[in-house]
Design an enzyme around this catalytic site. Structure first.
Site, PDB file in Angstrom:
ATOM      1  N   GLY A  12       0.807  -1.209   0.000  1.00 36.10           N
ATOM      2  CA  GLY A  12       0.000   0.000   0.000  1.00 36.10           C
ATOM      3  C   GLY A  12       0.843   1.264   0.000  1.00 36.10           C
ATOM      4  N   GLN A  13       0.169   2.403  -0.191  1.00 38.18           N
ATOM      5  CA  GLN A  13       0.869   3.684  -0.263  1.00 38.18           C
ATOM      6  C   GLN A  13       1.668   3.977   1.008  1.00 38.18           C
ATOM      7  OE1 GLN A  13      -1.272   7.073  -2.398  1.00 38.18           O
ATOM      8  NE2 GLN A  13      -3.020   5.867  -1.701  1.00 38.18           N
ATOM      9  N   ALA A  60      -5.139  -2.452   4.949  1.00 35.05           N
ATOM     10  CA  ALA A  60      -6.579  -2.214   5.023  1.00 35.05           C
ATOM     11  C   ALA A  60      -7.247  -2.634   3.726  1.00 35.05           C
ATOM     12  CB  ALA A  60      -6.871  -0.741   5.299  1.00 35.05           C
ATOM     13  N   THR A  62      -9.482  -1.177   1.110  1.00 33.48           N
ATOM     14  CA  THR A  62      -9.777   0.221   0.774  1.00 33.48           C
ATOM     15  C   THR A  62     -10.624   0.399  -0.490  1.00 33.48           C
ATOM     16  OG1 THR A  62      -7.677   0.401  -0.427  1.00 33.48           O
ATOM     17  CG2 THR A  62      -7.673   1.055   1.907  1.00 33.48           C
ATOM     18  N   THR A 101      -9.987   6.439   8.792  1.00 33.46           N
ATOM     19  CA  THR A 101     -10.458   7.235   7.652  1.00 33.46           C
ATOM     20  C   THR A 101     -11.580   8.207   8.012  1.00 33.46           C
ATOM     21  OG1 THR A 101     -11.610   7.015   5.502  1.00 33.46           O
ATOM     22  CG2 THR A 101     -12.030   5.322   7.119  1.00 33.46           C
ATOM     23  N   ASP A 102     -11.709   9.250   7.208  1.00 28.91           N
ATOM     24  CA  ASP A 102     -12.825  10.186   7.348  1.00 28.91           C
ATOM     25  C   ASP A 102     -14.169   9.531   7.035  1.00 28.91           C
ATOM     26  OD1 ASP A 102     -11.887   9.928   4.680  1.00 28.91           O
ATOM     27  OD2 ASP A 102     -12.795  11.821   4.087  1.00 28.91           O
ATOM     28  N   TYR A 125     -17.430   0.166   3.707  1.00 28.34           N
ATOM     29  CA  TYR A 125     -16.032   0.509   3.983  1.00 28.34           C
ATOM     30  C   TYR A 125     -15.910   1.311   5.272  1.00 28.34           C
ATOM     31  CZ  TYR A 125     -11.686   3.175   3.764  1.00 28.34           C
ATOM     32  OH  TYR A 125     -10.491   3.774   4.082  1.00 28.34           O
ATOM     33  N   LYS A 129     -14.273   0.117   8.962  1.00 29.53           N
ATOM     34  CA  LYS A 129     -13.182   0.865   9.596  1.00 29.53           C
ATOM     35  C   LYS A 129     -13.594   1.354  10.985  1.00 29.53           C
ATOM     36  CE  LYS A 129      -9.694   1.980   7.988  1.00 29.53           C
ATOM     37  NZ  LYS A 129      -8.349   1.361   8.066  1.00 29.53           N
ATOM     38  N   TRP A 151      -8.199  11.264   1.797  1.00 29.21           N
ATOM     39  CA  TRP A 151      -7.796  11.593   0.429  1.00 29.21           C
ATOM     40  C   TRP A 151      -6.275  11.451   0.236  1.00 29.21           C
ATOM     41  CZ3 TRP A 151     -10.965  16.268  -1.847  1.00 29.21           C
ATOM     42  CH2 TRP A 151     -12.314  16.111  -1.535  1.00 29.21           C
TER      43      TRP A 151
END
Length: 272
Positions: A12-13, A60, A62, A101-102, A125, A129, A151
């Site tokens: 992942g990122q 996660a 996502t 996450t938001d 999602y 979370k 984001w």
């Protein structure tokens, strides 16, 4: 003093950005091929070999829209696996840093969400979370840090910035939603924040994003402007604002999910 940090996730990122930091305290990156988070005993056996002082969970599910069809898979990774990590952390007195996450919020508040605002997710999602957050706080609130963000973009993997750059090269024009508002976040700062939380044993729920507020349309326009300035794009194309109703998706997105970062200054040093 044991300062070993183990990262859950490889592809992942966030995991890739943490790997690029080349921090000597990070002793390993465990992807799904290396550790089965759904099997507590098997997971504990693998994690125990590293004797970590802290764990950063950068893994996660996502796929926001696909989660509406794959709810079992989303809950398995975002809730049950997270609960297993919290149980392991408690048993082994290991600090746990978890990224959320938001999307745990509805997006209808109209002002930035505070860390203690109640969950009200609009899709699978976000709900999965939120369940993961609750599991951590139930099992190991004493030594855990939940970092909510939004984001996220980077040079790694799939994200909005890379998608926009590709489409701006391929398409004569783009239509981008202008009534969903949030805050873009570079994974560079997020990785530094998570690493500090692991090193300094920061506890509690905190919000980390970049500064500013934008719609997806605003973000796309800024991406094109910066890409033209830096030579990533050779020519501009029209970018048109459209409402969410013009681009229906399986999962409902929050319309306003800006996160209040007021707790960061007191909990983190230089991470705001």
């Amino acid at each position: 003093m044991n300062d070993k940090i183990l990262v859950i996730g490889r592809n992942g990122q966030l995991a890739k950005e943490l790997a690029g930091l080349a921090d000597s305290a990070i002793v390993g990156f465990l992807g799904r091929e290396q550790v089965n988070l759904s099997d507590y005993n098997a997971m504990a056996d693998v994690l125990s070999r590293f004797s970590p002082a802290a764990i950063i969970n950068a893994s996660a599910y996502t796929a926001v829209d696909l989660a509406e069809q794959e709810s079992q898979q989303a809950y398995q990774l975002n809730h049950h696996s997270v609960e297993n990590l919290a149980r392991f952390a408690k048993t082994n007195k290991c600090h746990l840093v978890h990224v959320s996450t938001d999307y745990v919020f509805a997006g209808d508040k109209g002002s930035p969400y505070k860390v203690d605002d109640p969950h009200n997710p609009q899709g699978v999602y976000g709900a999965s979370k939120a369940a993961g957050e609750k599991a951590i706080l139930e099992h190991w609130a004493k030594s855990s840090c939940i970092v909510r963000t939004s984001w996220v973009y980077s040079r790694h993997g799939n994200n909005f910035v890379k998608t926009m750059l590709r489409l701006m090269k391929e398409k004569p024009e783009l239509n981008v939603i202008d009534d969903q508002v949030g805050t873009p976040t570079s994974v560079t700062g997020l990785a530094a924040c998570c690493l500090q939380a692991a090193r300094d044993k920061v506890c509690g729920v905190h919000h980390y994003t970049d500064a500013g507020v934008a719609s997806w349309y605003d973000f796309a326009v800024a991406i094109q402007d910066l890409a033209l300035q830096s030579g990533l794009l050779n020519q501009a194309i029209p970018v048109n604002p459209i409402p969410t109703t013009a681009y229906p998706t399986p999962a409902k997105r929050p319309h306003y999910s800006v996160l209040d970062k007021s707790t960061l200054k007191g909990a983190f040093k230089g991470c705001s």
